[in-house]
Scaffold this motif. Structure first.
Motif, PDB file in Angstrom:
ATOM      1  N   TYR A 169       7.266  20.318   9.587  1.00  0.00           N
ATOM      2  CA  TYR A 169       6.614  19.202  10.271  1.00  0.00           C
ATOM      3  C   TYR A 169       6.839  17.932   9.462  1.00  0.00           C
ATOM      4  CZ  TYR A 169       4.611  22.736  13.179  1.00  0.00           C
ATOM      5  OH  TYR A 169       4.470  23.776  14.056  1.00  0.00           O
ATOM      6  N   THR A 170       7.133  16.874  10.164  1.00  0.00           N
ATOM      7  CA  THR A 170       7.363  15.581   9.534  1.00  0.00           C
ATOM      8  C   THR A 170       6.211  14.648   9.887  1.00  0.00           C
ATOM      9  OG1 THR A 170       9.752  15.882   9.689  1.00  0.00           O
ATOM     10  CG2 THR A 170       8.958  13.638   9.318  1.00  0.00           C
ATOM     11  N   VAL A 171       5.644  14.038   8.866  1.00  0.00           N
ATOM     12  CA  VAL A 171       4.560  13.080   9.033  1.00  0.00           C
ATOM     13  C   VAL A 171       5.155  11.681   8.887  1.00  0.00           C
ATOM     14  CG1 VAL A 171       2.354  12.247   8.111  1.00  0.00           C
ATOM     15  CG2 VAL A 171       2.915  14.697   8.038  1.00  0.00           C
ATOM     16  N   VAL A 172       4.948  10.849   9.894  1.00  0.00           N
ATOM     17  CA  VAL A 172       5.410   9.461   9.858  1.00  0.00           C
ATOM     18  C   VAL A 172       4.160   8.597   9.859  1.00  0.00           C
ATOM     19  CG1 VAL A 172       6.745   7.674  11.039  1.00  0.00           C
ATOM     20  CG2 VAL A 172       7.512  10.055  11.118  1.00  0.00           C
ATOM     21  N   TRP A 173       4.005   7.787   8.791  1.00  0.00           N
ATOM     22  CA  TRP A 173       2.797   6.964   8.667  1.00  0.00           C
ATOM     23  C   TRP A 173       3.155   5.493   8.546  1.00  0.00           C
ATOM     24  CZ3 TRP A 173       2.793   4.141   4.230  1.00  0.00           C
ATOM     25  CH2 TRP A 173       3.545   4.616   3.160  1.00  0.00           C
ATOM     26  N   ARG A 174       2.214   4.675   8.959  1.00  0.00           N
ATOM     27  CA  ARG A 174       2.354   3.219   8.871  1.00  0.00           C
ATOM     28  C   ARG A 174       0.962   2.665   8.628  1.00  0.00           C
ATOM     29  NH1 ARG A 174       6.052  -0.340  10.479  1.00  0.00           N
ATOM     30  NH2 ARG A 174       7.230   1.262  11.522  1.00  0.00           N
ATOM     31  N   VAL A 175       0.811   1.846   7.583  1.00  0.00           N
ATOM     32  CA  VAL A 175      -0.487   1.237   7.264  1.00  0.00           C
ATOM     33  C   VAL A 175      -0.310  -0.243   6.983  1.00  0.00           C
ATOM     34  CG1 VAL A 175      -1.519   3.356   6.340  1.00  0.00           C
ATOM     35  CG2 VAL A 175      -0.314   1.801   4.805  1.00  0.00           C
ATOM     36  N   ILE A 176      -1.414  -0.961   7.084  1.00  0.00           N
ATOM     37  CA  ILE A 176      -1.423  -2.366   6.717  1.00  0.00           C
ATOM     38  C   ILE A 176      -2.387  -2.526   5.547  1.00  0.00           C
ATOM     39  CG2 ILE A 176      -3.212  -2.964   8.392  1.00  0.00           C
ATOM     40  CD1 ILE A 176      -1.733  -5.694   8.691  1.00  0.00           C
ATOM     41  N   SER A 177      -1.944  -3.236   4.532  1.00  0.00           N
ATOM     42  CA  SER A 177      -2.758  -3.476   3.352  1.00  0.00           C
ATOM     43  C   SER A 177      -3.919  -4.391   3.713  1.00  0.00           C
ATOM     44  CB  SER A 177      -1.901  -4.120   2.263  1.00  0.00           C
ATOM     45  OG  SER A 177      -2.722  -4.612   1.232  1.00  0.00           O
ATOM     46  N   ALA A 178      -5.121  -4.005   3.317  1.00  0.00           N
ATOM     47  CA  ALA A 178      -6.290  -4.847   3.551  1.00  0.00           C
ATOM     48  C   ALA A 178      -6.275  -6.048   2.621  1.00  0.00           C
ATOM     49  CB  ALA A 178      -7.574  -4.039   3.357  1.00  0.00           C
ATOM     50  N   ALA A 179      -5.558  -5.946   1.499  1.00  0.00           N
ATOM     51  CA  ALA A 179      -5.530  -7.024   0.512  1.00  0.00           C
ATOM     52  C   ALA A 179      -4.564  -8.145   0.880  1.00  0.00           C
ATOM     53  CB  ALA A 179      -5.169  -6.461  -0.862  1.00  0.00           C
ATOM     54  N   ASP A 180      -3.353  -7.782   1.278  1.00  0.00           N
ATOM     55  CA  ASP A 180      -2.351  -8.828   1.507  1.00  0.00           C
ATOM     56  C   ASP A 180      -1.726  -8.806   2.892  1.00  0.00           C
ATOM     57  OD1 ASP A 180      -0.636  -6.660   1.355  1.00  0.00           O
ATOM     58  OD2 ASP A 180       0.170  -7.190  -0.596  1.00  0.00           O
ATOM     59  N   GLY A 181      -2.105  -7.866   3.742  1.00  0.00           N
ATOM     60  CA  GLY A 181      -1.606  -7.828   5.112  1.00  0.00           C
ATOM     61  C   GLY A 181      -0.206  -7.289   5.273  1.00  0.00           C
ATOM     62  N   HIS A 182       0.405  -6.778   4.208  1.00  0.00           N
ATOM     63  CA  HIS A 182       1.753  -6.227   4.324  1.00  0.00           C
ATOM     64  C   HIS A 182       1.713  -4.854   4.993  1.00  0.00           C
ATOM     65  CE1 HIS A 182       2.868  -9.012   0.898  1.00  0.00           C
ATOM     66  NE2 HIS A 182       3.683  -9.331   1.888  1.00  0.00           N
ATOM     67  N   VAL A 183       2.673  -4.618   5.837  1.00  0.00           N
ATOM     68  CA  VAL A 183       2.810  -3.332   6.502  1.00  0.00           C
ATOM     69  C   VAL A 183       3.736  -2.459   5.666  1.00  0.00           C
ATOM     70  CG1 VAL A 183       3.654  -2.149   8.563  1.00  0.00           C
ATOM     71  CG2 VAL A 183       2.445  -4.324   8.780  1.00  0.00           C
ATOM     72  N   THR A 184       3.319  -1.232   5.442  1.00  0.00           N
ATOM     73  CA  THR A 184       4.128  -0.264   4.710  1.00  0.00           C
ATOM     74  C   THR A 184       4.243   0.987   5.573  1.00  0.00           C
ATOM     75  OG1 THR A 184       3.179  -1.084   2.649  1.00  0.00           O
ATOM     76  CG2 THR A 184       4.391   0.966   2.523  1.00  0.00           C
ATOM     77  N   ALA A 185       5.394   1.599   5.558  1.00  0.00           N
ATOM     78  CA  ALA A 185       5.602   2.804   6.353  1.00  0.00           C
ATOM     79  C   ALA A 185       6.388   3.813   5.527  1.00  0.00           C
ATOM     80  CB  ALA A 185       6.363   2.475   7.634  1.00  0.00           C
ATOM     81  N   GLY A 186       6.255   5.053   5.887  1.00  0.00           N
ATOM     82  CA  GLY A 186       6.993   6.095   5.186  1.00  0.00           C
ATOM     83  C   GLY A 186       6.883   7.403   5.942  1.00  0.00           C
ATOM     84  N   ALA A 214       0.849  -1.189   0.000  1.00  0.00           N
ATOM     85  CA  ALA A 214       0.000   0.000   0.000  1.00  0.00           C
ATOM     86  C   ALA A 214       0.887   1.242   0.000  1.00  0.00           C
ATOM     87  CB  ALA A 214      -0.928  -0.023   1.210  1.00  0.00           C
ATOM     88  N   GLU A 215       1.366   1.611  -1.155  1.00  0.00           N
ATOM     89  CA  GLU A 215       2.254   2.769  -1.272  1.00  0.00           C
ATOM     90  C   GLU A 215       1.450   4.057  -1.277  1.00  0.00           C
ATOM     91  OE1 GLU A 215       5.568   2.641  -1.169  1.00  0.00           O
ATOM     92  OE2 GLU A 215       5.473   0.467  -1.026  1.00  0.00           O
ATOM     93  N   LEU A 216       2.020   5.081  -0.680  1.00  0.00           N
ATOM     94  CA  LEU A 216       1.376   6.388  -0.631  1.00  0.00           C
ATOM     95  C   LEU A 216       1.381   6.997  -2.029  1.00  0.00           C
ATOM     96  CD1 LEU A 216       0.161   8.603   1.232  1.00  0.00           C
ATOM     97  CD2 LEU A 216       2.478   9.529   1.419  1.00  0.00           C
ATOM     98  N   ILE A 217       0.187   7.366  -2.522  1.00  0.00           N
ATOM     99  CA  ILE A 217       0.061   7.976  -3.843  1.00  0.00           C
ATOM    100  C   ILE A 217       0.089   9.495  -3.734  1.00  0.00           C
ATOM    101  CG2 ILE A 217      -1.489   8.316  -5.808  1.00  0.00           C
ATOM    102  CD1 ILE A 217      -2.499   5.506  -5.382  1.00  0.00           C
ATOM    103  N   ARG A 218      -0.703  10.015  -2.808  1.00  0.00           N
ATOM    104  CA  ARG A 218      -0.742  11.469  -2.600  1.00  0.00           C
ATOM    105  C   ARG A 218      -1.210  11.757  -1.179  1.00  0.00           C
ATOM    106  NH1 ARG A 218      -5.013  10.386  -6.049  1.00  0.00           N
ATOM    107  NH2 ARG A 218      -3.726  10.762  -7.858  1.00  0.00           N
ATOM    108  N   SER A 219      -0.919  12.953  -0.761  1.00  0.00           N
ATOM    109  CA  SER A 219      -1.329  13.359   0.580  1.00  0.00           C
ATOM    110  C   SER A 219      -1.705  14.828   0.581  1.00  0.00           C
ATOM    111  CB  SER A 219      -0.199  13.118   1.585  1.00  0.00           C
ATOM    112  OG  SER A 219       0.899  13.953   1.286  1.00  0.00           O
ATOM    113  N   THR A 220      -2.500  15.198   1.563  1.00  0.00           N
ATOM    114  CA  THR A 220      -2.841  16.595   1.786  1.00  0.00           C
ATOM    115  C   THR A 220      -2.589  16.868   3.258  1.00  0.00           C
ATOM    116  OG1 THR A 220      -4.581  16.452   0.130  1.00  0.00           O
ATOM    117  CG2 THR A 220      -4.653  18.323   1.604  1.00  0.00           C
ATOM    118  N   PRO A 221      -1.617  17.691   3.605  1.00  0.00           N
ATOM    119  CA  PRO A 221      -0.696  18.401   2.717  1.00  0.00           C
ATOM    120  C   PRO A 221       0.263  17.425   2.040  1.00  0.00           C
ATOM    121  CG  PRO A 221      -0.078  18.748   5.013  1.00  0.00           C
ATOM    122  CD  PRO A 221      -1.352  17.969   5.021  1.00  0.00           C
ATOM    123  N   SER A 222       0.780  17.852   0.908  1.00  0.00           N
ATOM    124  CA  SER A 222       1.671  16.972   0.152  1.00  0.00           C
ATOM    125  C   SER A 222       3.118  17.129   0.618  1.00  0.00           C
ATOM    126  CB  SER A 222       1.562  17.269  -1.340  1.00  0.00           C
ATOM    127  OG  SER A 222       1.953  18.599  -1.602  1.00  0.00           O
TER     128      SER A 222
END
Length: 182
Positions: free
Chosen positions: A120-137, A47-55
Motif C-alpha cells: 500500500y502506498t500512502v500519498v500525503w500533502r500538508v500545509i505548514s501552520a507556521a509559514d503556509g508552505h505545502v509539502t507532499a510526499g 513540514a517534513e514527515l518525521i515518522r509515521s505509523t505504519p512506517s
C-alpha cells in the motif's frame, strides 16, 4: 552662494552635508540592514514527515486500523490530505483527518476497511501552520499474507507512487495549492 546644506570647511572648498531627513533615512536603512544580517533567518523548512505509523517500508502482520503522520512543525488540516492506494493504484477508504489534542504537528486518520495482503502506498500533502508552505510526499508499507494461501500476488515489494498517484493527490479538492482556498 551655495545653499544652506553646504558648509564651507576651508576657503574655496565645500563639503556637502545631508539634510536631517537624509541622515535619518540612512540610519534607518543601516539599522534594518544590520538587523537583517544579525537576526536568525525565519525557518524556511517545510513540514517534513518525521515518522509515521505504519512506517515507510514496514511489513505488517495485520492491517492497520489507524494511520498517524508526525511532522517537524505544526500543520493545518485545512488543505491537508492523506490517500492510501493498493498496488493496482485503487484508492482505499480513509477516515476524516484529525489532530490529537495538543499535537499540532500530528495528523491521524482511520482506515475503516481491513486492508488485504499487499503493498500500500500512502500519498500525503500538508500545509505548514507556521509559514503556509505545502509539502507532499509518499511512502509504502506491506501487509503480509499470514494465511499461507499466497495472498493476492500483490506482495511483490514496495512500489514508488507513479505520476498518476501524484496527479490524483493534486486533483483532490482542498489539497494542493493554498491559493485554491483563497
Amino acid at each position: 552662494n551655495i545653499s544652506h546644506n553646504v558648509k564651507e570647511s576651508t576657503p574655496g572648498r565645500h563639503v556637502r552635508r545631508g539634510t536631517p531627513l537624509l541622515r535619518i533615512s540612512s540610519l534607518i536603512l543601516a539599522f534594518v540592514l544590520v538587523a537583517w544580517l544579525l537576526y536568525p533567518p525565519i525557518a524556511s523548512a517545510h513540514a517534513e514527515l518525521i515518522r509515521s505509523t505504519p512506517s515507510a517500508g514496514e511489513s505488517l502482520v495485520t492491517s492497520p486500523q489507524t494511520m498517524r503522520l508526525e511532522f517537524g512543525e505544526s500543520v493545518s488540516l485545512d488543505v491537508s490530505s492523506i490517500q492510501v492506494y493498493d498496488r493496482t493504484r485503487t484508492p482505499q477508504k480513509v477516515g476524516a483527518l484529525g489532530q490529537p489534542s495538543g499535537e499540532s504537528n500530528v495528523i491521524k486518520t482511520s482506515l475503516p476497511d481491513t486492508l488485504g495482503p499487499g503493498v500500500y502506498t500512502v500519498v500525503w500533502r500538508v500545509i505548514s501552520a507556521a509559514d503556509g508552505h505545502v509539502t507532499a510526499g509518499s511512502f509504502a508499507f506491506l501487509v503480509r499474507d499470514t494465511t499461507g494461501t499466497g495472498g493476492t500476488g500483490q506482495d511483490a515489494g514496495p512500489i514508488a507512487p507513479g505520476a498518476q498517484l501524484a496527479a490524483a493527490a493534486e486533483d483532490q479538492p482542498g489539497s494542493g495549492d493554498p491559493l485554491r482556498v483563497v
